[in-house]
Write a protein that holds these residues in place. Structure first.
Motif, short mmCIF file in Angstrom:
data_model
loop_
_atom_site.label_atom_id
_atom_site.label_comp_id
_atom_site.label_asym_id
_atom_site.label_seq_id
_atom_site.Cartn_x
_atom_site.Cartn_y
_atom_site.Cartn_z
N ILE A 31 0.83 -1.21 0.00
CA ILE A 31 0.00 0.00 0.00
C ILE A 31 0.86 1.25 0.00
O ILE A 31 0.56 2.23 -0.71
CB ILE A 31 -0.95 -0.02 1.21
N ASP A 32 1.94 1.25 0.76
CA ASP A 32 2.84 2.40 0.77
C ASP A 32 3.44 2.63 -0.62
O ASP A 32 3.56 3.78 -1.08
CB ASP A 32 3.96 2.19 1.79
N TRP A 33 3.83 1.53 -1.28
CA TRP A 33 4.35 1.65 -2.65
C TRP A 33 3.30 2.25 -3.57
O TRP A 33 3.58 3.17 -4.36
CB TRP A 33 4.78 0.28 -3.16
N LEU A 34 2.06 1.74 -3.48
CA LEU A 34 0.98 2.22 -4.34
C LEU A 34 0.69 3.70 -4.10
O LEU A 34 0.51 4.47 -5.05
CB LEU A 34 -0.28 1.38 -4.11
N VAL A 46 -4.00 8.85 -1.79
CA VAL A 46 -4.81 7.72 -1.36
C VAL A 46 -5.21 7.91 0.11
O VAL A 46 -4.34 8.06 0.98
CB VAL A 46 -4.04 6.40 -1.53
N GLU A 47 -6.51 7.88 0.37
CA GLU A 47 -7.02 8.07 1.73
C GLU A 47 -7.05 6.76 2.52
O GLU A 47 -6.96 6.77 3.75
CB GLU A 47 -8.41 8.68 1.69
N GLY A 48 -7.18 5.66 1.83
CA GLY A 48 -7.23 4.37 2.51
C GLY A 48 -7.32 3.24 1.52
O GLY A 48 -7.61 3.44 0.34
N CYS A 49 -7.02 2.03 2.00
CA CYS A 49 -7.11 0.83 1.17
C CYS A 49 -8.03 -0.17 1.86
O CYS A 49 -7.81 -0.54 3.01
CB CYS A 49 -5.73 0.23 0.95
N ALA A 61 -5.96 -3.58 -5.70
CA ALA A 61 -6.18 -2.85 -4.45
C ALA A 61 -7.41 -1.98 -4.59
O ALA A 61 -7.50 -1.17 -5.52
CB ALA A 61 -4.96 -2.00 -4.11
N TRP A 62 -8.36 -2.18 -3.68
CA TRP A 62 -9.54 -1.32 -3.62
C TRP A 62 -9.19 -0.16 -2.70
O TRP A 62 -8.95 -0.35 -1.50
CB TRP A 62 -10.75 -2.09 -3.10
N ILE A 63 -9.14 1.05 -3.27
CA ILE A 63 -8.67 2.21 -2.53
C ILE A 63 -9.71 3.32 -2.56
O ILE A 63 -10.68 3.27 -3.32
CB ILE A 63 -7.34 2.73 -3.12
N VAL A 64 -9.50 4.33 -1.73
CA VAL A 64 -10.36 5.50 -1.69
C VAL A 64 -9.50 6.72 -1.98
O VAL A 64 -8.47 6.94 -1.33
CB VAL A 64 -11.06 5.65 -0.33
N VAL A 65 -9.92 7.51 -2.97
CA VAL A 65 -9.23 8.74 -3.35
C VAL A 65 -10.25 9.86 -3.44
O VAL A 65 -11.20 9.76 -4.23
CB VAL A 65 -8.50 8.59 -4.70
N ASP A 66 -10.09 10.89 -2.63
CA ASP A 66 -11.04 12.02 -2.60
C ASP A 66 -12.47 11.53 -2.43
O ASP A 66 -13.40 12.03 -3.07
CB ASP A 66 -10.92 12.83 -3.90
#
Length: 266
Positions: A31-34, A46-49, A61-66
């Protein structure tokens, strides 16, 4: 909070697969790399994974952005990188022509598939919906009509998708993996056809035959689509795009060949 990690369909241990296939010791490392790549190449924070899923040579990876849910997917297999870039461009092209797909988000330099740190990475918005339900005749008909629409549009694709096998006579570009696991339904319609990575040059009658047999398959416990559902699906397809001369016999032959060739569980 620990990010869940799982295998899409394999029985392998996911944490070990993450390390052995992708070189990340932990999910947090991945996640840090992504986060770094999306910040550098897309200009996104990225706000969270929510979760990581491994499928063969791919990590998702299912992530949250804005506040928006997205999926980042990267491959560790260099020999398919050129193909993945072409598939991303195909997906954009289909979206521009009204086919419901999850269009890749372009990076800051305009690329829709980015090679970085030995991976090939793409980013898409999550489209909300349920997997296609073949027990619903309305959904089955919509699926048949959608496959026909895709065949019409994809026959005009101006680009070339790299393939390992030469096209057979009468072949055209097709999605080659049209089934419940890759079709989302919401609000009375198909809202997305996902995962065009298997796109290939085949006779459309063979793609129709394969889709009719695999239409109900998802990730586990595969079984052939019931004959009555196959019939309804094909009838819907033909209502939009009639088969060529001799197509009915060719379809029957192809269906039988697929039923015999596919290694059904059990």
């Amino acid at each position: 909070m620990t990010t869940p990690i799982s295998m899409l369909w394999e029985s392998a241990e996911p944490d070990a697969a993450l390390t052995e296939r992708f070189g990340f010791e932990t999910a947090a490392d991945a996640i840090d790399w992504l986060k770094g790549v999306l910040g550098e190449d897309w200009g996104l924070e990225v706000e969270g994974c929510e979760r990581l899923v491994i499928s063969d040579a791919n990590c998702l990876a299912w992530i949250v952005v804005d506040g928006c849910r997205m999926v980042a997917k990267w491959s560790m297999r260099p020999r398919v990188f050129a193909r993945l870039a072409e598939i991303a461009r195909l997906t954009v092209w289909l979206g521009e022509r009204g086919i419901p797909v999850s269009v890749p988000l372009a990076a800051r330099d305009g690329r829709v598939q980015v090679e970085v740190d030995g991976f090939s990475l793409g980013l898409q918005r999550v489209i909300e919906g349920e997997l296609l339900d073949i027990t619903d005749p309305v959904q089955v008909r919509a699926a048949g009509e959608m496959l026909a629409r895709m065949h019409v549009v994809m026959s005009d694709y101006p680009g070339t998708i790299p393939t390992e096998e030469p096209p057979v006579p009468g072949a055209q570009l097709v999605g080659n993996d049209f089934r419940s696991a890759n079709i989302l339904w919401a609000d009375g319609r198909i809202v997305a056809v996902l995962d065009l990575e298997e796109s290939a040059y085949r006779r459309r009658v063979d793609d129709l035959a394969q889709a009719s047999i695999l239409l109900g398959t998802r990730y586990h416990d595969w079984a052939p689509t019931p004959a009555e559902v196959r019939g309804a699906f094909v009838a819907a397809y033909v209502s939009v795009l009639p088969l060529e001369k001799g197509g009915a016999g060719a379809l029957d032959d192809s269906v039988e060949a697929h039923l015999t060739r596919i290694p059904w569980p059990g």
